[in-house]
Scaffold this motif. Structure first.
Motif, mmCIF file in Angstrom:
data_model
loop_
_atom_site.group_PDB
_atom_site.id
_atom_site.type_symbol
_atom_site.label_atom_id
_atom_site.label_comp_id
_atom_site.label_asym_id
_atom_site.label_seq_id
_atom_site.Cartn_x
_atom_site.Cartn_y
_atom_site.Cartn_z
ATOM 1 N N PHE A 85 5.448 -0.207 56.075
ATOM 2 C CA PHE A 85 5.070 -0.635 57.422
ATOM 3 C C PHE A 85 3.648 -1.166 57.393
ATOM 4 N N SER A 125 4.147 1.153 72.943
ATOM 5 C CA SER A 125 5.401 0.792 72.288
ATOM 6 C C SER A 125 6.340 1.985 72.346
ATOM 7 N N CYS A 175 9.594 4.058 70.510
ATOM 8 C CA CYS A 175 10.353 4.334 69.296
ATOM 9 C C CYS A 175 11.836 4.064 69.555
ATOM 10 N N SER A 176 12.496 3.403 68.626
ATOM 11 C CA SER A 176 13.925 3.101 68.756
ATOM 12 C C SER A 176 14.818 4.294 68.466
ATOM 13 N N VAL A 197 3.652 3.582 67.256
ATOM 14 C CA VAL A 197 4.974 3.109 66.854
ATOM 15 C C VAL A 197 4.754 1.955 65.886
ATOM 16 N N SER A 198 5.488 1.970 64.783
ATOM 17 C CA SER A 198 5.359 0.912 63.773
ATOM 18 C C SER A 198 6.730 0.361 63.418
ATOM 19 N N LEU A 199 6.744 -0.890 63.000
ATOM 20 C CA LEU A 199 7.970 -1.480 62.478
ATOM 21 C C LEU A 199 8.123 -1.009 61.039
ATOM 22 N N THR A 256 10.182 -0.979 57.704
ATOM 23 C CA THR A 256 11.180 -1.798 57.021
ATOM 24 C C THR A 256 11.635 -1.083 55.762
ATOM 25 N N TYR A 259 11.776 0.050 64.782
ATOM 26 C CA TYR A 259 10.542 0.518 65.412
ATOM 27 C C TYR A 259 10.652 2.019 65.567
ATOM 28 N N CYS A 307 8.374 6.068 65.518
ATOM 29 C CA CYS A 307 7.119 6.801 65.621
ATOM 30 C C CYS A 307 6.425 6.763 64.255
ATOM 31 N N THR A 308 5.190 6.327 64.231
ATOM 32 C CA THR A 308 4.460 6.177 62.979
ATOM 33 C C THR A 308 4.319 7.504 62.247
#
Length: 164
Positions: free
Chosen positions: A69, A80, A82-83, A94-96, A98, A115, A117-118
């Motif tokens: 990320f 943002s 969280c998904s 919140v981070s994308l 991958t 997306y 929670c970081t």
């Protein structure tokens, strides 16, 4: 989630090589984790600020996922969601994330993102065991058990994409 050993964790990764799984930093506090409150074990790599890892259960077996990320931070006023757990956070909360896909698709460079929670503490936010930096979660009409089921379903749908 059942408690995991370091070897369980290293053997569970589906989107990295065995050598990468041997070298990654596994949390040293596995015996102190609140396993009964976890739907997955998530942690950031202290030696690589752009990497994090998650181990969940699928068909009764642990499944590990290596994420990357961006380290960029957003302003505190930016929020943002969280998904997975639908918790909102200010700034970089919140981070994308991958992840390379499993198998041949991943070796060809294909990846999927989510997306999240970081700090990877979704199970604790849903159960109210941890409070987001913003101070509270949205009030919902769903019970905590229904929110837990939704978060598990959201994560499961993401894991499905890794195999597709």
């Amino acid at each position: 989630m059942r408690s995991l050993t370091e070897q369980d964790i290293r053997n569970s990764f589906i989107n990295c090589s065995k050598g990468e799984a041997r070298r990654l930093a596994v949390p040293r506090d596995l015996g102190e984790r609140p396993w009964e409150d976890l739907d997955f074990l998530g942690w950031r790599d202290p030696g690589a600020p752009d990497r994090s890892y998650l181990v969940t259960e699928r068909d009764g077996r642990p499944v590990g996922i290596a994420f990357r990320f961006p380290a960029s931070r957003r302003g505190f006023l930016h929020r943002s969601m969280c998904s997975v757990c639908l918790t909102t956070h200010p700034g970089g909360g919140v981070s994308l994330m991958t992840a390379r896909k499993a198998g041949a698709a991943g070796r060809e460079g294909n990846s999927v993102g989510l997306y999240m929670c970081t700090d990877l503490a979704c199970p604790l936010y849903v159960r109210g065991r941890k409070v987001p930096e913003s101070g509270a979660r949205f009030q919902e009409s769903l019970t905590v058990e229904e929110q837990i089921a939704r978060a598990r379903d959201n994560l499961s749908a993401f894991v499905d994409q890794l195999y597709a």
